[in-house]
Write an enzyme that holds these catalytic residues in place. Structure first.
Site, short mmCIF file in Angstrom:
data_model
loop_
_atom_site.label_atom_id
_atom_site.label_comp_id
_atom_site.label_asym_id
_atom_site.label_seq_id
_atom_site.Cartn_x
_atom_site.Cartn_y
_atom_site.Cartn_z
N THR A 281 -11.87 0.31 -12.24
CA THR A 281 -10.72 0.82 -11.22
C THR A 281 -10.53 2.14 -11.50
O THR A 281 -10.33 3.08 -12.42
CB THR A 281 -9.92 -0.02 -11.10
OG1 THR A 281 -10.53 -1.63 -10.82
CG2 THR A 281 -9.03 0.43 -10.20
N GLU A 282 -11.73 3.23 -10.39
CA GLU A 282 -10.80 4.32 -10.55
C GLU A 282 -11.29 5.17 -11.44
O GLU A 282 -11.11 6.52 -12.08
CB GLU A 282 -9.61 3.85 -10.20
CG GLU A 282 -8.71 3.68 -8.97
CD GLU A 282 -9.50 4.66 -7.42
OE1 GLU A 282 -9.41 5.94 -7.34
OE2 GLU A 282 -9.18 3.83 -6.40
N LEU A 283 -12.08 4.82 -12.14
CA LEU A 283 -12.85 5.08 -13.38
C LEU A 283 -11.80 5.31 -14.36
O LEU A 283 -12.19 6.52 -15.39
CB LEU A 283 -13.57 6.52 -13.21
CG LEU A 283 -15.21 6.69 -12.50
CD1 LEU A 283 -15.89 7.57 -12.68
CD2 LEU A 283 -16.40 5.60 -12.90
N ALA A 284 -11.20 4.60 -14.40
CA ALA A 284 -9.94 5.10 -15.08
C ALA A 284 -9.57 4.36 -16.71
O ALA A 284 -10.85 2.76 -16.74
CB ALA A 284 -8.60 4.25 -15.00
N TRP B 128 -10.46 9.47 -11.86
CA TRP B 128 -11.03 10.18 -11.20
C TRP B 128 -10.13 10.75 -10.16
O TRP B 128 -10.44 11.66 -9.21
CB TRP B 128 -12.24 10.35 -10.63
CG TRP B 128 -12.90 9.09 -9.57
CD1 TRP B 128 -11.63 7.87 -8.92
CD2 TRP B 128 -13.41 8.23 -9.16
NE1 TRP B 128 -11.84 7.33 -8.13
CE2 TRP B 128 -13.39 7.26 -8.18
CE3 TRP B 128 -14.96 8.70 -9.50
CZ2 TRP B 128 -14.23 6.28 -7.43
CZ3 TRP B 128 -16.26 7.96 -8.72
CH2 TRP B 128 -15.72 6.83 -7.42
#
Length: 404
Positions: free
Chosen positions: A152-155, A306
């Protein structure tokens, strides 16, 4: 090793189940947190139809055209479980159009948490459950297996890469953030710190954000962005490197950048411009990882995302509202799962979707403008109040089960 210059295009497809204006007077009375209220900004069905008309259907038609026209054109998608639910419920033609893309064999789907949650940083057990739920949904709907992870969200951090390797993923996606890269370029495959077999693909955020955020900004010194200009920038970026990783939200095309900006025509022209050179190609994420060996090791001990200028988790946990919401949310985990109540578990998981926390962000300046643009509420405090009322009702429902 493949010596052709390649663009790895990754588009993230997601819609949350937005909370209606769920008041304290609704608690213990109504449990329809995600029902479509009178406010169009929180009406999930209306929002989905609007974005389908502006983005999903025209962009998928264009992608289908590009796939027919150019044998070297390929792309990768991550599609959240909450999006899949809404597509099935509100507009099945949208889902069919994605299925046609995947059926070409040149569109790869990535793994991600089903409910677009940040569970990896709060409950590993819940994260693993959501990854498995997502893989099952992708297998059932599209008939394909996922091999690369996009959280999720490039976490991302080093621990996520180790988890992915231990669970047989071949690669992970992350933000190519300058303080992490230092002098290095995001245009290579890297090896995550502490791993032996897995690859790391890093977003080239400058060129990605030229499309995602700056394309229609008339005050930007790159405006107007033409296909020829962007092609020259891409070629310049790859003078000494093999990969250009363009990662962005799918809704960049038609929703964040409206059709009137010329984004669709630009994209079609750019793909043709890029592939007009026989030394150029497109890769799926798995192909990019296979085509290039890691050139070095990258370590990210702390989470990198990101989002926002800090590229950390503060878009979701950076203030007291968010911290309190997260604490109450994950404190419920054991009791919720032990209840065996499918409706309760489903609502609790929908409340994990990161968007709810994003709407509570109180950052100002540029990041604050972005948060306000995406939020269906008048203020972060409204978002927090509706959310906590829903949490309060979930706890009440649990208490009723215990008493029964």
């Amino acid at each position: 090793m493949n010596d052709r210059r390649g663009i790895t295009l990754y588009l993230h497809v997601h819609q949350p189940w937005r909370l209606r204006q769920y008041s304290v007077f609704d608690t213990a009375q109504r449990h329809d947190y995600f029902s479509d209220g009178h406010n169009p900004a929180q009406n999930n069905q209306q929002i989905f139809h609007k974005i389908a008309r502006k983005s999903y259907l025209p962009m998928n038609a264009l992608l289908q055209k590009m796939l027919r026209k150019y044998p070297d054109f390929k792309l990768s998608l991550s599609i959240s479980g909450t999006f899949l639910e809404q597509a099935q419920q509100f507009n099945p033609e949208v889902l069919e159009s994605f299925k046609r893309l995947v059926a070409t064999g040149r569109v790869e789907i990535l793994s991600s948490p089903y409910h677009h949650s940040l569970a990896f940083f709060y409950s590993l057990q819940e994260f693993e459950t959501q990854i498995e739920l997502h893989r099952q949904a992708i297998r059932r709907i599209f008939g394909v297996e996922t091999r690369v992870l996009a959280n999720t969200e490039l976490a991302y951090n080093d621990q996520l890469a180790k988890w992915a390797e231990n669970h047989n993923f071949s690669g992970v996606l992350a933000e190519g953030w300058d303080p992490i890269l230092d002098w290095r370029s995001p245009n290579y495959v890297y090896r995550p710190s502490g791993t032996e077999k897995i690859g790391l693909l890093l977003k080239n955020y400058r060129l990605s954000d030229d499309l995602a955020f700056r394309f229609s900004n008339r005050n930007w010194n790159g405006w107007p962005l033409t296909a020829e200009k962007f092609n020259a920038w891409a070629m310049d970026s790859l003078q000494h490197a093999p990969l250009l990783n363009l990662f962005m939200d799918y809704e960049t095309f038609g929703e964040h950048q409206w059709s009137e900006t010329g984004i669709f025509d630009f994209f079609e022209s750019f793909v043709g411009c890029w592939l007009n050179n026989p030394d150029n190609t497109f890769y799926t994420v798995s192909e990019a990882l296979s085509a290039q060996r890691p050139v070095g090791e990258i370590s990210m001990p702390s989470p990198v995302t990101w989002a926002d200028s800090e590229r950390d988790l503060t878009a979701w946990n950076g203030n007291d509202l968010q911290s309190e919401a997260l604490r109450y949310l994950y404190d419920l985990e054991s009791s919720i799962l032990s209840s065996g109540d499918k409706s309760l578990i489903s609502d609790w998981r929908r409340l994990q979707t990161s968007d709810h926390l994003y709407y509570m962000c109180t950052k100002w300046f540029t990041d604050g403008d972005v948060h306000a643009y995406f939020s269906p509420y008048d203020s972060p405090y409204d978002a927090f109040l509706y959310y906590m009322n829903a949490i309060r009702d979930v706890r009440w429902r649990l208490s009723q089960q215990i008493q029964a």
